[in-house]
Write a protein that holds these residues in place. Structure first.
Motif, PDB file in Angstrom:
ATOM      1  N   SER A   7       0.835  -1.202   0.000  1.00 47.85           N
ATOM      2  CA  SER A   7       0.000   0.000   0.000  1.00 47.85           C
ATOM      3  C   SER A   7       0.868   1.250   0.000  1.00 47.85           C
ATOM      4  CB  SER A   7      -0.971  -0.002   1.178  1.00 47.85           C
ATOM      5  OG  SER A   7      -0.292  -0.022   2.403  1.00 47.85           O
ATOM      6  N   LEU A  87      -1.027  -7.408  -6.734  1.00 46.06           N
ATOM      7  CA  LEU A  87      -2.412  -6.988  -6.923  1.00 46.06           C
ATOM      8  C   LEU A  87      -3.251  -8.077  -7.576  1.00 46.06           C
ATOM      9  CD1 LEU A  87      -4.050  -4.420  -6.432  1.00 46.06           C
ATOM     10  CD2 LEU A  87      -3.609  -3.781  -8.797  1.00 46.06           C
TER      11      LEU A  87
ATOM     12  N   LEU B  13      -5.938   2.475  -3.591  1.00 52.56           N
ATOM     13  CA  LEU B  13      -5.171   1.308  -3.151  1.00 52.56           C
ATOM     14  C   LEU B  13      -4.059   1.678  -2.173  1.00 52.56           C
ATOM     15  CD1 LEU B  13      -4.852  -0.423  -6.630  1.00 52.56           C
ATOM     16  CD2 LEU B  13      -6.371  -1.085  -4.751  1.00 52.56           C
ATOM     17  N   ARG B  18      -7.808  -0.712   2.513  1.00 51.56           N
ATOM     18  CA  ARG B  18      -8.462  -0.826   1.208  1.00 51.56           C
ATOM     19  C   ARG B  18      -7.766  -1.835   0.309  1.00 51.56           C
ATOM     20  NH1 ARG B  18      -9.025   4.894   1.821  1.00 51.56           N
ATOM     21  NH2 ARG B  18      -7.175   5.242   0.554  1.00 51.56           N
ATOM     22  N   LEU B  19      -6.443  -1.891   0.387  1.00 53.81           N
ATOM     23  CA  LEU B  19      -5.722  -2.854  -0.444  1.00 53.81           C
ATOM     24  C   LEU B  19      -6.094  -4.282  -0.040  1.00 53.81           C
ATOM     25  CD1 LEU B  19      -3.718  -3.420  -2.660  1.00 53.81           C
ATOM     26  CD2 LEU B  19      -1.854  -3.132  -1.019  1.00 53.81           C
ATOM     27  N   PHE B  22      -9.577  -4.902  -1.379  1.00 54.74           N
ATOM     28  CA  PHE B  22      -9.606  -5.087  -2.826  1.00 54.74           C
ATOM     29  C   PHE B  22      -9.040  -6.442  -3.222  1.00 54.74           C
ATOM     30  CE2 PHE B  22      -7.831  -4.593  -7.153  1.00 54.74           C
ATOM     31  CZ  PHE B  22      -9.012  -4.336  -7.818  1.00 54.74           C
ATOM     32  N   ARG B  23      -7.938  -6.822  -2.622  1.00 54.97           N
ATOM     33  CA  ARG B  23      -7.350  -8.117  -2.969  1.00 54.97           C
ATOM     34  C   ARG B  23      -8.270  -9.271  -2.594  1.00 54.97           C
ATOM     35  NH1 ARG B  23      -2.076 -10.239  -2.842  1.00 54.97           N
ATOM     36  NH2 ARG B  23      -2.403 -10.461  -0.601  1.00 54.97           N
ATOM     37  N   LEU B  56     -13.429   2.912  -2.377  1.00 56.33           N
ATOM     38  CA  LEU B  56     -13.138   1.958  -3.451  1.00 56.33           C
ATOM     39  C   LEU B  56     -14.189   2.047  -4.559  1.00 56.33           C
ATOM     40  CD1 LEU B  56     -11.902  -1.104  -1.375  1.00 56.33           C
ATOM     41  CD2 LEU B  56     -10.618   0.038  -3.185  1.00 56.33           C
TER      42      LEU B  56
END
Lengths: 116, 116
Positions: A7, A87, B13, B18-19, B22-23, B56
DNA sequence: GACATATTTCAAGTTTTGTTGAACTATCCG
DNA sequence: CGGATAGTTCAACAAAACTTGAAATATGTC
């Protein structure tokens, strides 16, 4: 790669100034550019550019070395590929059929995309 | 894609919360997960998760739709591939030999990488 | 309708980031 | 040495982001 490291790399790309700088360095890989060239090409004041270059270097996405009285900055392509790998890893829980469909419609430069 | 749009996607990201979210959604593509599942799986308080999910969604990296009393969130794989394309475009000014070397040493999941 | 569940919005405080000009450091050249 | 050029650091301010608990909204169930 762990989440905080990753990040912080995206954080380095989260400013339009830094993203423009990084893409310019990617375009000029593997030789890179000296700070003054970046400043002129992107029309960014030296002070502000220095602030953003420092952030990029701290993230590891950019490296720097002195060259006489110039500072030469280069994009780290391997780290760029690492965060892409981070990612996209385990996409669709590894179901290749699912990903293949998305990938066929993508515009990713084939230059970066190994055979499978 | 223009620079401000792209940097706002990286900004989405740039938080480890959030990362991770998202992943997790990439991993659970294409079906996605409802907010409560994400909250439990990643141990994030509902309030805070909602804040990050909103970011996001606003970036476009994640979509959302109501499903009864649940909200289902899904990763946008096409947009993910678009920003990868944006980041890597014109690498080495399009000199394929240069990029091929880097790419051979990369760990990018082949699932994403078209033939060339 | 009343109550429980799922999730979001709001307000407040703390922290972090971005930008700018002025001052500073380092290197080159005469 | 002294001046010019290349970059960085500092201080200050403005703007934006993160987190939390309390309150609100929407949906499902009895």
């Amino acid at each position: 790669m762990e989440s905080k490291k990753a990040s912080s790399i995206f954080e380095a790309l989260s400013s339009d100034v830094r993203l423009d700088v990084f893409r310019l360095l990617v375009k000029n890989a593997p030789d890179g550019l000296v700070a003054g060239d970046i400043s002129r090409l992107l029309d960014i004041p030296a002070t502000n550019l220095s602030f953003h270059l420092k952030a990029l270097v701290q993230s590891g996405l950019v490296t720097v070395e002195r060259e006489g009285r110039y500072m030469r900055y280069k994009a780290s392509i391997p780290l760029m590929l690492d965060i892409i790998a981070y990612l996209t890893s385990e996409c669709c829980s590894g179901n290749p059929g699912c990903c293949r469909k998305f990938r066929r419609e993508s515009h990713v430069d084939p230059c970066f995309l190994p055979e499978r």
